[in-house]
Write a protein that holds these residues in place. Structure first.
Motif, PDB file in Angstrom:
ATOM      1  N   ILE A  91       0.847  -1.202   0.000  1.00 17.22           N
ATOM      2  CA  ILE A  91       0.000   0.000   0.000  1.00 17.22           C
ATOM      3  C   ILE A  91       0.881   1.250   0.000  1.00 17.22           C
ATOM      4  O   ILE A  91       2.034   1.221   0.438  1.00 17.22           O
ATOM      5  N   TYR A 144       2.799   4.559   0.842  1.00 19.94           N
ATOM      6  CA  TYR A 144       3.460   4.793   2.110  1.00 19.94           C
ATOM      7  C   TYR A 144       4.291   6.060   2.018  1.00 19.94           C
ATOM      8  O   TYR A 144       4.966   6.295   1.015  1.00 19.94           O
ATOM      9  N   PHE A 202      -4.993   3.358   6.140  1.00 21.96           N
ATOM     10  CA  PHE A 202      -5.113   3.202   4.685  1.00 21.96           C
ATOM     11  C   PHE A 202      -6.570   3.004   4.275  1.00 21.96           C
ATOM     12  O   PHE A 202      -7.279   2.159   4.806  1.00 21.96           O
TER      13      PHE A 202
END
Ligand code: ZN
Length: 405
Positions: free
Chosen positions: A371, A373, A386
């Protein structure tokens, strides 16, 4: 989930397994092969949903919160009556796709339709728990379990040759819909075979009222449909669940909910040394406005607590990230890395897979998600925060294309 986050980290995958983990610079000196550079992303183990009913994905938004839990059961029964096996098939398939989009790579899924499973190709690692209810026919409990077991056995043999990512378990629905015989028969099978068990327990105030006081809307509803009510009026749901096993060693249970526990229940848990795994569904919990989930007390008794989404008949989507955030809102004192464990390490343990999934560690299955970052913030805070679809997933060593190129 296997030590501190590694900056400029890399994971070496061979076949379906993780074989090496560390800093990229070190790993490249001892490993050859194709390199996939994910850029500025956090790579984490795929998430594990400890409690779900994909059967009811198509009921999203269909049932507004009801006055009583019994009314909700009436409402879902009315919706279910409109559905055909074809509807359930697409509901389950849509649920799988959605769970995967949200970065879930393993799911403990209860299904009331084990017969449909042979027509489904589960796109993520799946534990199918055959959900059983014998509220109107408790005398047929053994036959029901045997029937379900014969079906799941043949399905298991059929799927084993294809891959090793589908597994079976048994799920007597709840104390108010499944008989003592049904529970005992399931436990017997679990003792002899490698089968996991799950059930719903102490979910609502009405369940407590029914068993403890022999009164309330759930009591009246179940009595009206012909359930024998002679187990009501003396015990809490937990007492009945534990009591049924008195003197025997309990097989491993994943117990969903446990929202309603009396002080005496905590004493009982302390004394009995019972250890089961607990699946908590924060957003479904909020939908029903149950009593506060006793996280602190259960945690201090060292229960393994996991997160699950429950079904979309009482939740808005199948995102475990959203589930982690809902849990964080109710327990702001719990660190985000502890919360992430509840969707990775803890459910892996509940499924007896603590050496296979839930961590990025050599020897483990290569179930990974990445994901967006940024280096600025705490990595665990960012992960729990998230919000969106997960674009990069590796499942059992295979890269999944989540978006058309
Ligand atoms: Zn459930």
């Amino acid at each position: 989930m296997d030590g501190a986050p590694i900056e400029n980290g890399a994971v070496v995958v061979s076949g379906n397994r993780i074989v090496d983990v560390g800093k990229f610079d070190e790993l490249k000196t001892r490993n050859a092969g194709q390199v996939v550079d994910l850029g500025e992303q956090a790579l984490l183990p795929g998430l594990i949903n400890a409690h779900c009913h994909l059967d009811y994905t198509c009921l999203r938004g269909k049932i507004p919160p009801q006055k009583t839990f019994a009314d909700w059961i009436r409402a879902i029964n009315a919706e279910k009556a409109k559905l055909s096996p074809k509807d359930y098939l697409s509901s389950i398939n849509e649920g799988f796709a959605e769970a995967k989009r949200f970065g879930t790579t393993t799911i403990a899924n209860l299904t009331a339709f084990p017969d449909l499973v042979s027509q489904i190709h589960a796109p993520i690692r799946t534990w199918w728990f055959a959900e059983m209810i014998d509220v109107r026919t408790p005398e047929g409990a053994s036959e029901l379990v045997d029937l379900v077991r014969r079906r799941t056995d043949s399905l298991r043999r059929a799927t084993e040759s294809l891959n090793n990512t589908e597994n079976w378990g048994l799920a007597p629905h709840a104390l108010f819909t499944a008989s003592k015989n049904l529970y005992e028969r399931c436990e017997e099978i679990a003792r002899c075979e490698n089968v996991l068990l799950t059930t719903h327990l102490a979910e609502s105030r009405e369940e407590m009222e029914m068993f403890h006081d022999a009164s309330g809307p759930l009591y009246e509803f179940l009595k009206s449909i012909g359930r024998p009510m002679d187990d009501c009026g003396n015990h809490t749901p937990l007492e009945l669940f534990v009591g049924a096993s008195r003197g025997r060693v309990l097989p491993q249970w994943i117990v969903a909910h446990l929202n309603e526990l009396a002080e005496s229940d905590f004493e009982l848990l302390k004394k009995s040394n019972m250890q089961f795994d607990i699946a908590h569904s924060p957003r479904s919990h909020d939908y029903f406005k149950h009593s506060q989930f006793p996280f602190g007390q259960l945690h201090s008794l060292e229960f393994n607590i996991c997160l699950g989404t429950d079904s979309l008949a009482s939740n808005e989507n199948l995102s475990l990230f959203a589930e982690m955030r809902a849990f964080q809102r109710s327990e702001p004192g719990i660190s985000p890395d502890e919360i992430l464990k509840m969707a990775t390490v803890n459910p892996a343990m509940a499924l007896n897979q603590e050496n296979m999934i839930g961590r990025i560690r050599p020897g483990f299955c290569a179930d990974l998600i990445a994901i967006q970052y940024s280096e600025r913030d705490n990595p665990f805070e960012q992960i729990v925060g998230f919000d969106g679809d997960v674009d990069w997933i590796m499942l059992n060593g295979k890269l999944q294309r989540m978006r058309p190129l």
